[in-house]
Design an enzyme around this catalytic site. Structure first.
Site, PDB file in Angstrom:
ATOM      1  N   TYR A 124       0.815  -1.225   0.000  1.00 40.66           N
ATOM      2  CA  TYR A 124       0.000   0.000   0.000  1.00 40.66           C
ATOM      3  C   TYR A 124       0.845   1.269   0.000  1.00 40.66           C
ATOM      4  O   TYR A 124       0.297   2.368   0.083  1.00 40.66           O
ATOM      5  CB  TYR A 124      -0.947  -0.002   1.204  1.00 40.66           C
ATOM      6  CG  TYR A 124      -2.120  -0.922   0.994  1.00 40.66           C
ATOM      7  CD1 TYR A 124      -1.930  -2.292   0.947  1.00 40.66           C
ATOM      8  CD2 TYR A 124      -3.403  -0.435   0.826  1.00 40.66           C
ATOM      9  CE1 TYR A 124      -2.982  -3.150   0.737  1.00 40.66           C
ATOM     10  CE2 TYR A 124      -4.469  -1.281   0.618  1.00 40.66           C
ATOM     11  CZ  TYR A 124      -4.253  -2.639   0.571  1.00 40.66           C
ATOM     12  OH  TYR A 124      -5.304  -3.492   0.359  1.00 40.66           O
ATOM     13  N   LYS A 190       3.380 -14.732   5.011  1.00 43.46           N
ATOM     14  CA  LYS A 190       3.677 -15.685   3.936  1.00 43.46           C
ATOM     15  C   LYS A 190       5.202 -15.770   3.829  1.00 43.46           C
ATOM     16  O   LYS A 190       5.806 -15.547   2.773  1.00 43.46           O
ATOM     17  CB  LYS A 190       3.032 -15.173   2.628  1.00 43.46           C
ATOM     18  CG  LYS A 190       3.078 -16.140   1.480  1.00 43.46           C
ATOM     19  CD  LYS A 190       2.139 -17.317   1.613  1.00 43.46           C
ATOM     20  CE  LYS A 190       2.326 -18.278   0.469  1.00 43.46           C
ATOM     21  NZ  LYS A 190       1.679 -19.576   0.681  1.00 43.46           N
ATOM     22  N   ASP A 223      -2.470 -18.237   3.828  1.00 43.52           N
ATOM     23  CA  ASP A 223      -3.358 -19.142   3.092  1.00 43.52           C
ATOM     24  C   ASP A 223      -4.024 -20.138   4.040  1.00 43.52           C
ATOM     25  O   ASP A 223      -5.251 -20.304   4.040  1.00 43.52           O
ATOM     26  CB  ASP A 223      -2.620 -19.847   1.945  1.00 43.52           C
ATOM     27  CG  ASP A 223      -1.192 -20.268   2.298  1.00 43.52           C
ATOM     28  OD1 ASP A 223      -0.762 -20.005   3.435  1.00 43.52           O
ATOM     29  OD2 ASP A 223      -0.524 -20.882   1.445  1.00 43.52           O
TER      30      ASP A 223
END
Ligand code: NAD
Length: 364
Positions: A124, A190, A223
């Site tokens: 962002y 992740k 995930d």
């Protein structure tokens, strides 16, 4: 005492849900002075910027704002006024609680999770270069020189994670857990693929966790976290994560509890806070007196808690919870069938919550 609050109604459905919320907050008897400010396209047309200085000055002075959603043009036009506002005021925490209220069209009951989203960096940052620009070509060359490879006509969006921003968001998550008697903090990442950025987020958060031995700490990859949240959200409590995962996971959690119409939020800095729902401006419903104002009202409840008006905050939250439980004065999104003709409009929900506030005050 009168609280002076910067009020940003936003656009799309923003003005309707904001108006409903202001009515509810005023029904508590607390005195508010609202300083109205505009942002987004309306401000762009009037002042040539989506985030005028008057608005920023008003929030800096009052230290607190209640904000409706603001539309971001897709692909072209100005960058998100929402992201720019968080950046300009260094609102580094995005706090998004998701709770399943009895009677709501939730997927799981007894969900009560808190998403703590880092609000200032990650993808962002807005550092992007489009394909076939001199910047993108330079970057492709630099990547190749460093022994890696990308397609020559690639576009780039830069993900950056720093130890300082990670440390302060991790400390916020643990301090929040401690202050609210929460048992567990989970870091979501992740790091198996993004070893440098998410790896750093994971290692700094793990380090911070050591200072909070009374709070259970665990880590999950984003995930597997999504899959676990869908199956067993009750296993989770406070979750802290980088910006993009926070955006996605908080909407997933909103889905679990009955939809975006029930998901409040707050953007918090060292001394400034801006309260706004998770949902956007849903332009297709603008001006129809149709959408659910409860996410915005619950953002108002977070604001009351922030102001130290704890009893009043509980009172308003109870009133909203009872209106949901009774199921009579709720919007279309709260019905099993979205075309249910008994659904009421935005302003009728505000009427019902105000009635309930009065009823509960008589019962006190
Ligand atoms: P959205 O959240 O505006 O709407 C998606 C869908 O969610 C709607 O079509 C509607 O079905 C449902 N929904 C949303 N709010 C609801 C409510 N209060 N009651 C009932 N149903 C509701 O998401 P979008 O369509 O992706 O975004 C629209 C615009 O809002 C975009 O320009 C986006 O950039 C902007 N946005 C702004 C903010 C913000 O101001 N903080 C946040 C997210 C999106």
């Amino acid at each position: 005492m009168t609280y002076t609050i910067t009020l940003i109604p936003g656009d799309g459905i923003g003005p309707e849900v904001t108006n409903a919320t202001v009515r509810v907050l005023e029904a508590t008897g607390i005195k508010f002075k609202w300083e109205k400010a505009i942002a987004g396209q309306e401000a762009q047309d009037k002042y040539g910027t989506p985030l005028p200085n008057d608005l920023l000055d008003s929030i800096r002075k009052n230290k607190i704002a209640l904000k409706g959603p603001i539309t971001t043009p897709i692909g072209t036009g100005f960058r998100s006024a929402n992201v720019a506002l968080r950046k300009a005021l260094d609102l580094y925490v995005c706090l998004r609680p998701c709770k399943s209220y009895q009677g709501a069209p939730y997927i799981h009951e007894n969900v009560d999770v808190i998403v703590v989203r880092e609000n200032t960096e990650d993808l962002y940052l807005g550092i992007e270069c489009g394909r076939n620009t001199p910047e993108a070509e330079k970057l492709a060359v630099l990547i190749e020189e460093n022994g890696n490879w990308v397609n020559a006509d690639s576009s780039f969006s830069i993900k950056a994670i720093s130890p300082s921003a990670t440390r302060r968001i991790a400390e916020y998550a643990f301090d929040y857990a401690k202050a609210h008697d929460r048992k567990k903090v989970t870091v979501v990442h992740k790091a198996n693929i993004l070893k440098e950025t998410d790896g750093l987020f994971l290692s700094i958060t793990t380090e911070v966790a050591k200072d909070y031995p009374d709070i259970e700490f665990e880590s999950h990859m984003v995930d597997s976290m999504c899959s676990q949240l869908v199956r067993s959200p009750q296993l989770h409590d406070v979750m802290v994560m980088p910006n993009l995962y926070g955006d996605i996971v908080s909407e997933l959690c909103a889905g679990l509890i009955g939809g975006l119409g029930l998901a409040p939020g707050a953007n918090i800095g060292n001394d400034i806070s801006v309260f706004e729902p998770t949902h956007g401006s849903a332009p297709k419903y603008a001006g129809q007196n149709k959408v659910n104002p409860m996410a915005m009202m619950l953002s108002g409840v977070l604001m009351l808690r922030h102001l130290g008006e704890i009893e009043t905050a509980d009172w308003v939250e109870n009133a909203i919870a009872q209106v949901i439980a009774e199921g009579k004065y709720v919007t279309y999104d709260m019905k099993a069938d979205r075309n249910d003709p008994t659904a009421v409009g935005t302003s009728q929900v505000a009427d019902a919550v105000i009635e309930k506030i009065k009823e509960l005050s008589y019962a006190k």
